[in-house]
Write a protein that holds these residues in place. Structure first.
Motif, PDB file in Angstrom:
ATOM      1  N   UNK A  87       0.542  -1.727   0.050  1.00  0.00           N
ATOM      2  CA  UNK A  87       0.036   0.099   0.012  1.00  0.00           C
ATOM      3  C   UNK A  87       0.676   1.135   0.410  1.00  0.00           C
ATOM      4  N   UNK A  88       1.897   1.190   0.955  1.00  0.00           N
ATOM      5  CA  UNK A  88       3.077   1.893   0.564  1.00  0.00           C
ATOM      6  C   UNK A  88       3.738   2.500  -0.526  1.00  0.00           C
ATOM      7  N   UNK A  89       3.605   1.785  -0.879  1.00  0.00           N
ATOM      8  CA  UNK A  89       4.543   1.738  -3.565  1.00  0.00           C
ATOM      9  C   UNK A  89       3.658   2.091  -3.976  1.00  0.00           C
ATOM     10  N   UNK A  90       2.394   1.446  -3.795  1.00  0.00           N
ATOM     11  CA  UNK A  90       1.404   1.994  -4.974  1.00  0.00           C
ATOM     12  C   UNK A  90       0.680   3.237  -4.539  1.00  0.00           C
ATOM     13  N   UNK A  91       0.667   3.677  -2.643  1.00  0.00           N
ATOM     14  CA  UNK A  91      -0.023   5.247  -3.077  1.00  0.00           C
ATOM     15  C   UNK A  91       0.536   6.114  -3.824  1.00  0.00           C
ATOM     16  N   UNK A  92       1.690   6.305  -3.714  1.00  0.00           N
ATOM     17  CA  UNK A  92       2.636   7.687  -4.161  1.00  0.00           C
ATOM     18  C   UNK A  92       2.293   7.376  -5.987  1.00  0.00           C
ATOM     19  N   UNK A  93       2.409   6.042  -6.340  1.00  0.00           N
ATOM     20  CA  UNK A  93       1.964   6.034  -8.211  1.00  0.00           C
ATOM     21  C   UNK A  93       0.753   6.100  -8.514  1.00  0.00           C
ATOM     22  N   UNK A  94      -0.496   6.288  -7.523  1.00  0.00           N
ATOM     23  CA  UNK A  94      -1.895   6.794  -7.555  1.00  0.00           C
ATOM     24  C   UNK A  94      -2.308   8.375  -7.521  1.00  0.00           C
ATOM     25  N   UNK A  95      -1.154   8.937  -6.429  1.00  0.00           N
ATOM     26  CA  UNK A  95      -1.503  10.730  -6.532  1.00  0.00           C
ATOM     27  C   UNK A  95      -0.640  11.302  -6.772  1.00  0.00           C
ATOM     28  N   UNK A  96       0.661  10.851  -6.579  1.00  0.00           N
ATOM     29  CA  UNK A  96       2.006  12.151  -7.458  1.00  0.00           C
ATOM     30  C   UNK A  96       1.649  11.681  -9.221  1.00  0.00           C
ATOM     31  N   UNK A  97       1.721  12.967  -9.373  1.00  0.00           N
ATOM     32  CA  UNK A  97       1.925  12.522 -11.112  1.00  0.00           C
ATOM     33  C   UNK A  97       2.091  13.947 -11.338  1.00  0.00           C
ATOM     34  N   UNK A  98       2.700  13.577 -12.883  1.00  0.00           N
ATOM     35  CA  UNK A  98       4.057  14.198 -13.618  1.00  0.00           C
ATOM     36  C   UNK A  98       5.275  14.860 -12.389  1.00  0.00           C
ATOM     37  N   UNK A  99       5.757  13.543 -12.012  1.00  0.00           N
ATOM     38  CA  UNK A  99       7.160  13.541 -11.215  1.00  0.00           C
ATOM     39  C   UNK A  99       7.784  13.849 -12.177  1.00  0.00           C
ATOM     40  N   UNK A 100       9.060  14.415 -11.979  1.00  0.00           N
ATOM     41  CA  UNK A 100      10.465  14.028 -12.945  1.00  0.00           C
ATOM     42  C   UNK A 100      11.695  14.742 -12.078  1.00  0.00           C
ATOM     43  N   UNK A 101      12.667  12.855 -12.862  1.00  0.00           N
ATOM     44  CA  UNK A 101      13.547  13.097 -12.076  1.00  0.00           C
ATOM     45  C   UNK A 101      14.271  12.510 -13.529  1.00  0.00           C
ATOM     46  N   UNK A 102      15.367  13.130 -13.147  1.00  0.00           N
ATOM     47  CA  UNK A 102      16.063  12.732 -14.545  1.00  0.00           C
ATOM     48  C   UNK A 102      17.114  11.166 -14.073  1.00  0.00           C
ATOM     49  N   UNK A 103      17.772  10.189 -15.228  1.00  0.00           N
ATOM     50  CA  UNK A 103      18.558   8.638 -14.394  1.00  0.00           C
ATOM     51  C   UNK A 103      19.171   8.470 -15.518  1.00  0.00           C
TER      52      UNK A 103
END
Length: 95
Positions: free
Chosen positions: A16-32
């Motif tokens: 739940x802790x892992x999936x919750x941010x996938x559903x809530x946070x959109x348009x996050x950017x991180x250059x890998x």
């Protein structure tokens, strides 16, 4: 609460802790590293076409980081469990 129920509850909490941010946070950017590699390849050879396209594009770079960290944690958990299990088997065999 039994040992198995506690472990299942903890596993569900981790998921739940892992999936919750996938559903809530959109348009996050991180250059890998993948993005940096693609830029380098295109600067050397602009006509390069990738062999494959992703079948699912995560909503942002932070999501990719989360999935990578989750994959690493699950792999480390599996290896730790396996090594501990084998050590326990050897200990019981030596008794």
């Amino acid at each position: 609460m039994t040992f198995v129920n506690k472990n299942l509850l903890l596993l569900l909490l981790v998921v739940a802790i892992s999936v919750f941010p996938l559903l809530i946070v959109h348009n996050s950017e991180f250059g890998g590293a993948d993005g940096a590699a693609e830029e380098t390849i295109l600067s050397i050879r602009p006509e390069y076409q990738p062999w494959f396209e992703p079948f699912w594009e995560p909503p942002g770079g932070e999501t990719e980081s989360l999935l990578f960290a989750l994959q690493a944690a699950l792999g480390a958990g599996f290896l730790g469990y396996y090594i501990g299990y084998r050590k326990g088997q050897r200990k019981v065999k030596d008794m």
